[in-house]
Design a protein around this motif. Structure first.
Motif, short mmCIF file in Angstrom:
data_model
loop_
_atom_site.label_atom_id
_atom_site.label_comp_id
_atom_site.label_asym_id
_atom_site.label_seq_id
_atom_site.Cartn_x
_atom_site.Cartn_y
_atom_site.Cartn_z
N SER A 1 53.74 -104.73 38.64
CA SER A 1 53.84 -106.18 38.41
C SER A 1 53.02 -107.00 39.40
CB SER A 1 55.31 -106.60 38.51
OG SER A 1 55.83 -106.20 39.77
N GLY A 2 52.35 -106.37 40.35
CA GLY A 2 51.59 -107.09 41.36
C GLY A 2 50.22 -107.52 40.85
N ALA A 3 49.47 -108.18 41.71
CA ALA A 3 48.16 -108.72 41.32
C ALA A 3 47.24 -107.60 40.80
CB ALA A 3 47.53 -109.43 42.52
N THR B 1 58.90 -102.62 38.76
CA THR B 1 59.18 -103.92 39.35
C THR B 1 60.60 -103.88 39.87
OG1 THR B 1 59.42 -106.29 38.95
CG2 THR B 1 59.89 -104.86 37.09
N ARG B 2 60.95 -104.78 40.81
CA ARG B 2 62.36 -104.89 41.22
C ARG B 2 63.08 -105.91 40.37
NH1 ARG B 2 60.79 -106.77 47.04
NH2 ARG B 2 59.21 -107.62 45.65
N LYS C 1 60.84 -109.27 34.83
CA LYS C 1 59.41 -108.93 34.69
C LYS C 1 59.20 -107.71 33.79
CE LYS C 1 58.00 -110.51 39.33
NZ LYS C 1 57.47 -110.02 40.62
N MET D 1 61.76 -99.72 46.11
CA MET D 1 61.24 -98.55 46.85
C MET D 1 62.14 -98.14 48.01
SD MET D 1 58.55 -97.58 45.27
CE MET D 1 58.57 -98.39 43.67
N THR E 1 52.63 -104.06 47.77
CA THR E 1 52.52 -104.87 48.98
C THR E 1 53.72 -105.81 48.95
OG1 THR E 1 51.14 -106.51 47.86
CG2 THR E 1 50.00 -104.85 49.18
N LEU F 1 53.78 -109.44 50.03
CA LEU F 1 53.07 -110.60 50.60
C LEU F 1 53.38 -111.85 49.80
CD1 LEU F 1 49.65 -108.77 51.05
CD2 LEU F 1 51.11 -109.62 52.90
N GLY G 1 49.35 -116.19 47.25
CA GLY G 1 48.25 -116.90 47.89
C GLY G 1 48.18 -116.69 49.39
N GLN H 1 47.00 -97.78 47.60
CA GLN H 1 46.28 -98.96 48.09
C GLN H 1 46.41 -99.07 49.61
OE1 GLN H 1 47.03 -103.78 48.29
NE2 GLN H 1 47.74 -102.77 46.45
N GLY I 1 38.94 -104.17 50.08
CA GLY I 1 38.60 -105.42 50.76
C GLY I 1 39.53 -106.53 50.33
N ILE J 1 40.98 -109.23 48.14
CA ILE J 1 40.83 -109.40 46.69
C ILE J 1 40.78 -110.88 46.29
CG2 ILE J 1 41.72 -107.17 45.98
CD1 ILE J 1 44.37 -108.53 45.29
N THR K 1 45.38 -113.58 42.11
CA THR K 1 45.30 -113.28 43.55
C THR K 1 45.45 -114.52 44.42
OG1 THR K 1 42.91 -113.62 43.71
CG2 THR K 1 43.65 -111.41 43.06
#
Ligand SMILES: NC(=O)c1ccc[n+]([C@@H]2O[C@H](COP(=O)([O-])OP(=O)(O)OC[C@H]3O[C@@H](n4cnc5c(N)ncnc54)[C@H](OP(=O)(O)O)[C@@H]3O)[C@@H](O)[C@H]2O)c1
Length: 243
Positions: free
Chosen positions: A11-13, A33-34, A38, A54, A77, A79, A82, A121, A176, A178, A183
């Motif tokens: 479900s992430g970017a 996803t948690r 979603k 996780m 991740t 985060l 943005g 990743q 690098g 993203i 994102t």
């Protein structure tokens, strides 16, 4: 060959761009996803959704075993959207925890389920200061102070676990910074920019080919070299999903 794939972080970017790519290549995707809300989004993208945290090692173990994956992909991740600067202090610790403890749980579940390959990743800006462009053999700045130290040590824990859990074939993609859909950045940013579609495509390439090890993944830049990924994975930073 069509593979069964367990995608942690679907479900992430990056995960949301990767699910359609994997499906188009003929693979079956179980994506995590948690957040129960979603799940339908993941299903619409073509993944079979599974709701799991996780840090819940037992539930994760059962979910991966039920998926019977040949390959596990780690696109986790923790985060803020943005990369909101006002939330980065707290997010840095959470992100390091998912890299360390989350990766440990995922690797254990992958081994338990008999998966063959694990693609994970990582980031391309954890190198210790030294001559540029950095190649994959250059040391990471694990002794950095403050937030950077927390981040780099989390990255090192993730990479060590992924690369040293035989018989899993571990592949680390050092992405690098993203940009692109989902994102929070519309234009290239950072020392080694990378479009989210090219990041997702690199994961597909790593699933299907490439020797175990580490690959820098970014647009051409002066900070890191991506020669290995272009040569061994066939990576191109120009890859984009059709609109
Ligand atoms: N290389 C880079 O530059 C890079 C890489 C990644 C992200 N980012 C940036 O970071 C920001 C947030 O990105 P994002 O939306 O992809 O990241 P995110 O919201 O942190 O989520 C990434 C994935 O990890 C999952 N996840 C996080 N913690 C988890 C846990 N404890 N258990 C299970 N799954 C967990 C999320 O699942 P849930 O659905 O449960 O939340 C999601 O699928 C964006 O601005 C993005 O551009 C940058």
């Amino acid at each position: 060959m069509a593979l069964r794939i367990f995608l942690a972080g679907a479900s992430g970017a990056i995960g949301r761009r990767l699910v359609p790519l994997l499906r188009r290549a003929g693979h079956t995707v179980v994506g995590t996803t948690r957040v129960p809300e979603k799940a339908e989004t993941l299903r619409a993208l073509g993944a079979e959704p599974v709701v799991v945290d996780m840090f819940d090692a037992e539930t994760l173990m059962r979910a991966v075993a039920a998926a019977r994956p040949a390959v596990v992909i780690h696109q986790l991740t923790d985060l803020p959207p943005g990369l909101d600067p006002s939330r980065m202090e707290e997010a840095t610790a959470r992100n390091a925890r998912i890299r360390d403890e989350g990766t440990r749980n995922l690797v254990r579940a992958a081994l338990g389920a008999g998966a063959r390959r694990l693609v994970a990743q990582s980031i391309a800006w954890a190198y210790a200061p030294g001559p540029e462009p950095h190649s994959e053999e250059d040391p990471l700045e694990v002794n950095a102070e403050g937030r950077r130290g927390v981040t780099v040590r989390g990255v090192a824990a993730l990479e060590n676990r992924v690369l040293n859990s035989p018989p899993l074939e571990g592949i680390v993609l050092r992405y690098g910074q993203i940009h692109g859909p989902g994102t929070g950045a519309d234009t290239p940013r950072g020392a080694a920019p990378l479009h989210v579609d090219a990041a997702a495509h690199a994961a597909l390439l790593a699933v299907e080919r490439g020797a175990p090890g580490i690959y820098n993944i970014a647009e051409p830049n002066g900070y890191i070299t991506t020669d290995k990924a272009r040569r061994e994975l066939g990576f191109s930073a120009d890859f984009r999903l059709p609109a």
